[in-house]
Design a protein around this motif. Structure first.
Motif, PDB file in Angstrom:
ATOM      1  N   ARG A   1      58.920  59.085  41.098  1.00 31.45           N
ATOM      2  CA  ARG A   1      58.349  57.761  40.842  1.00 31.45           C
ATOM      3  C   ARG A   1      56.926  57.861  40.306  1.00 31.45           C
ATOM      4  N   ARG A   2      56.493  56.756  39.714  1.00 29.27           N
ATOM      5  CA  ARG A   2      55.126  56.719  39.189  1.00 29.27           C
ATOM      6  C   ARG A   2      54.224  55.785  39.961  1.00 29.27           C
ATOM      7  N   SER A   3      54.813  54.946  40.771  1.00 26.31           N
ATOM      8  CA  SER A   3      54.000  53.961  41.469  1.00 26.31           C
ATOM      9  C   SER A   3      53.230  54.615  42.613  1.00 26.31           C
ATOM     10  N   LEU A   4      51.928  54.561  42.485  1.00 24.21           N
ATOM     11  CA  LEU A   4      51.058  55.164  43.484  1.00 24.21           C
ATOM     12  C   LEU A   4      51.346  54.566  44.863  1.00 24.21           C
ATOM     13  N   GLU A   5      51.572  53.270  44.873  1.00 24.38           N
ATOM     14  CA  GLU A   5      51.812  52.566  46.126  1.00 24.38           C
ATOM     15  C   GLU A   5      53.080  53.086  46.823  1.00 24.38           C
ATOM     16  N   THR A   6      54.161  53.174  46.056  1.00 23.43           N
ATOM     17  CA  THR A   6      55.416  53.681  46.615  1.00 23.43           C
ATOM     18  C   THR A   6      55.216  55.082  47.186  1.00 23.43           C
TER      19      THR A   6
END
Ligand code: ADP
Ligand code: MG
Length: 918
Positions: free
Chosen positions: A318-323
């Protein structure tokens, strides 16, 4: 076609109705195969073939008992056959038969494999897509849909072009692919699917792909709003519709388990093309083995659903920092709380595969044991929630939210219903009763009570008869032919009372019946049948109730799998001293003492540092053969990938700027040894990288350009480096044995040299496995010859020759934008840059890239320095050489150390040595 009549005739006419390769037809208690089908089955599965005559001819015939069909079906489908199943049903005038199901690799429910089993459809929307309804498609690109009938998972993805489509296909590794109308004519696509996956290609009816019809089908299944919200392209909807229609048509009966459609959008995922997945050995090694893959190394999941999810994470970082940070938080909590983690995993160990069970319930093939498994697994959820809540670290982590996500109340209700219903140890058959508990249904209770009473009467009959008539050796039993009987030993048989009626004489005993026993027998048979029917009816209702909760089961299954996958990452981190990397959106990538996650398992690994940032974005990695270049670069790629699934990483400290894609390419020569790549493939993949990588990507090039002759190769490597540095600006690691490339660092500001150090003492090379700044200082081909004991004059002479070859060539390096004027000239001879004035030497022919596929053994093309033997002696400052030695020298010179495989090199050198000794 055939003259056969009767059963055989019926078989052949049913066979004509289906496009399945094999048909099996129910005939009473058996499923039969006839003709060719019987022969195939007997060959594949060792079934015995007999002959059936019909209308004067005789036909091969093979059969399996009804209850044994499943394993045979499974085996046939796993061998790639599509199998049609015709069932027999009663009619007024006897019975008839009808095809009820076609079992194919993608619709097989009876799998015992824990892996996902995807059925895929791929639609090419770039042409005039086959819309038979007349309206034309507006979207170009490819559409993909994936369904796993065993779990109800349904995903769709838009793909921009054929490569993108192939990447997704490789990622999901489907077992069966339905190409859309245009895709069927696309040989490149189909051949690649055949090469890269084990999928069976199936032609499904063209109308099912028609956009309007497909759109309708998809909306019916998932709801109009859902489909609007997905906002996927027309070809993708077509693919989804085709899959639904196929699942329906094959009669798998699992449509109801497909409760959700999920769009897989590229923007949140790290691009990972098929070659990269293979190079990094994500799920299998280059040799095709599971062991030794990154997945096998980090997989400590307790459940098969957890294993599937972890694999999916690896294949779709994934790329989402939050995830990612949320995953990290959970992993961090679980990795420190060792005892709580043990408890979590022990609890998970009691879970079954809920998504699979939901599919079985929907399909109607779940038995009472399956429902019991559902019940027990639903009970895992609160236990898991308790385990998490009772540890403060875990309770504070996102794990609490994960186990709270499913509807806990609904899960509890369903569990309670099942607890009240299902017997403690139900049989695997569903038609013979004993599935359900007392107290579940009043009518059933009454039947059970009477049934149990009469069983009790029968069980105690023998004792009563002994007591009443003074008989010894009395037993009461039943079998198929005699029904219930009283068996009395020979010695006592004469003393039986008059109302005993003899039914059989055996060697040592006699069997009797009585009027009363016969009556009880009739009653028990009646009750057994009633009980079986009633329980089956109630069980079916119960199963439907479970099927109606498929979505709930999938939610709970997903929550359990998520905790399982996170606990697995935590376990691996704790056991291998992995640390939590610091993630950010910038360019910096620093690893202190990084290790290769797989190699460290089997080797005393020497850790290495990596530093990439805005000013140093391109590393040229040099070092002798076998020093560790490839390992170093893969280690970087694997660590970034692990970081982007939320995992900890093998390093002492790590700071990782998130990337949008990881691209790797290994030079064809290295791959050639494994017989899997050509120079053409190498170049088209390089081209793909140059086109698709971005400033935020990580690019790993390993000996690219090596698949062709030296100067050709250098030229390509040189130009690719400039392009990556100036235009793409991707973070890049480029391992090369072209010493010449190290000169680029002088002129391209973001290029830096690193090398894998080797220590040489008394002619012995020790690989230090340590990566240091700066280029290597020598050309290792000749060095290896030296080490191998080639006589000094030969080694010295080859250095001369090399020098001479180099002196004739010089290449300019282009900095900045590609249109910039020539800024510097690299002199291959001196290894220096001339930044001012005329280079005064022959220029840049070598930069031509007209390479194309070339024989790696051939020498360079016209642009490269031919090994001109004519001047071997000229300018020579060595001792005079005898003709034999000279011949050896000529041969030595003609060896291209850069394109000859190492093994061949060694034997060539050996041969040369032998000739010198003569
Ligand atoms: P190269 O690409 O330079 O030819 P490889 O990366 O293929 O070399 O590595 C050669 C061998 O050295 C491999 O067997 C690998 O396992 C081992 N190796 C590489 N790096 C290390 C390291 N840092 N620590 C221990 N062994 C290593
Ligand atoms: Mg290598």
């Amino acid at each position: 076609m055939t003259e056969a009549t009767g059963i055989v005739g019926e078989f052949f006419s049913l066979k004509e109705e289906t496009d399945a390769e094999i048909l099996t037809m129910q005939c009473g208690d058996f499923y039969e195969f006839f003709g060719e089908d019987a022969e195939i089955v007997s060959e594949e599965l060792d079934l015995k073939v007999s002959q059936k005559s019909s209308h004067g001819s005789s036909y091969p015939m093979a059969g399996v008992p009804i209850d044994d069909l499943t394993p045979y079906l499974k085996a046939l489908v796993e061998r790639g056959y599509r199998v049609a199943v015709a069932d027999q049903y009663e009619t007024d005038s006897g019975h008839a038969r009808e095809i009820v199901r076609v079992v194919t690799p993608g619709t097989l429910l009876e799998t015992s494999d824990a892996d996902a089993q995807y059925l895929a459809a791929v639609v090419d929307g770039s042409g005039s897509a086959g819309d038979s309804s007349g309206s034309s498609t507006t979207d170009s690109g490819y559409g993909l849909a994936f369904a796993d009938v065993t779990t109800g998972r349904f995903l769709v993805a838009d793909a921009t072009d054929v490569d993108d489509a192939l990447t997704e296909l490789y990622r999901f590794d489907p077992v069966e692919v339905l190409p859309g109308p245009d895709a069927r004519a696309d040989d490149e696509l189909l051949n690649t699917v055949r090469d890269r996956t084990d999928a069976t290609l199936t032609i499904h009816e063209t109308e099912a792909f028609a956009p309007k019809r497909a759109d309708h089908t998809v909306r019916e299944q998932f709801g109009t709003e859902t489909v609007d919200r997905l906002s996927v392209a027309t070809p993708t909807v077509a693919a989804a519709g085709a899959i639904l229609s196929y699942v329906e048509e094959t009669g798998a009966g699992v449509l109801a388990s497909m409760t959700r459609i999920q769009a897989h959008h590229g923007d949140d995922h790290v691009t990972l093309d098929a070659t990269t997945q293979r190079n990094l050995e994500l799920t299998e090694t280059m040799q095709g083995k599971r062991d030794g893959s990154l997945f096998a190394t980090i997989d400590h999941t307790e459940t098969s659903a957890g294993g599937r999810l972890l694999k999916e994470w690896l294949q779709r970082p994934r790329r989402s920092l939050e995830t990612l940070e949320r995953r990290q938080e959970s992993v961090a909590a679980l990795s420190t709380a060792a005892l709580a983690r043990d408890e979590v995993q022990e609890t998970l160990g009691k879970a079954y595969d809920l998504a699979r069970l939901a599919s079985k319930a929907t399909h109607g093939s779940a038995d009472a044991r399956d429902l019991l498994a559902v019940q027990e697994t639903l009970a895992v959820l609160p236990a898991l929630a308790d385990a998490i809540a009772s540890n403060p670290d875990l309770a504070d982590s996102p794990l609490s939210e994960i186990v709270d996500r499913p509807d806990r109340d609904a899960a509890r209700e369903l569990r309670e219903t099942l607890e009240e219903a299902i017997a403690d140890e139900p049989p695997s058959t569903v038609t013979q009763g004993e599935l359900l508990q007392c107290g579940y249904d009043d009518e059933l209770d009454e039947v059970i009570e009477r049934h149990e009473a009469i069983k009790e009467w029968l069980d105690t009959l023998a004792d009563r008869e002994k007591g009443q008539y003074g008989l010894s050796h009395v037993t009461v039993d039943r079998n198929k032919t005699d029904g219930y009987y009283i068996q009395v030993g020979k010695s006592a048989a004469d003393g039986v009372p008059d109302h005993y009626e003899e039914i059989k004489t055996l060697k040592n005993s006699k069997r009797f019946t009585t009027d009363e026993l016969e009556e009880k027998e009739r009653e028990i048979l009646r009750l057994e049948e009633r009980r079986g029917d009633l329980e089956y009816e109630l069980f079916e209702e119960l199963r439907e109730q479970v099927a109606a909760r498929a979505e709930l089961l999938q939610d709970v299954g997903r929550a359990l799998a998520t905790v399982d996958a996170l606990a697995s990452l935590a376990t691996h981190a704790a056991e291998n001293r992995w640390i939590q990397p610091e993630l950010h959106q910038g360019d910096r990538l620093t690893l202190e003492q990084g290790r290769h996650p797989v190699v460290e398992q089997t080797t005393e690994f020497v850790p290495n540092n990596v530093r990439l940032d805005e000013d140093r974005g391109f590393l040229v990695v040099t070092g002798p053969n076998m020093s560790g270049k490839s390992t170093y670069m893969r280690q970087v790629a694997c660590i970034v990938l692990l970081a982007q699934i939320g995992s900890f990483v093998p390093a002492k400290e790590a700071e990782i700027g998130l990337v949008d894609g990881i691209f790797t390419r290994v030079g064809a020569l290295d791959e050639l040894a494994q017989g899997r790549s050509t120079f053409m493939v190498e170049m088209s993949e390089l081209s793909n990288i140059l086109h698709t990588a971005t400033e935020e990507s990580l690019v790993i090039l390993d000996e690219v350009g090596r698949g062709t002759a030296t100067y050709d190769g250098i030229s390509i490597a040189w130009a690719a480096t400039e392009y990556l540095h100036n235009e793409v600006k991707a973070k890049t690691l480029f391992a090369t044995h072209y010493h010449e490339l190290t000169g680029l660092a002088e002129n391209l500001p973001r290029v830096a040299n690193v090398h894998v150090a080797a220590d040489e003492r008394d002619g012995e090379v020790t690989f230090l496995r340590t990566v240091r700044d700066g280029p290597t200082d020598r050309s290792y081909g000749i060095h290896v010859a030296d080490l191998a004991g080639v006589p000094d004059p030969v080694v010295d002479r080859s250095r001369d020759v090399l020098e001479r070859l180099r002196e004739e060539k010089a290449i300019e390096a282009k900095g900045g934008a590609s249109s910039d004027p020539v800024q510097a000239v690299f002199d291959l001879g001196s290894g220096t840059m001339q930044t001012q004035g005329e280079p005064g030497r022959a220029q840049a022919q070598a930069a031509s890239t007209d390479g194309g596929p070339m024989d790696p053994d051939s020498d360079a093309g016209s642009s490269a320095g031919d090994s001109d033997t004519e001047s071997l002696d000229a300018n020579s400052d060595t001792r005079p050489i005898d003709p034999d030695t000279e011949a050896v020298l000529e041969d030595l010179e003609s060896i291209d150390v850069n394109t000859t495989p190492p093994i061949e090199l060694v034997s060539k050198v050996q041969e040369l040595q032998e000739r010198l000794e003569e």
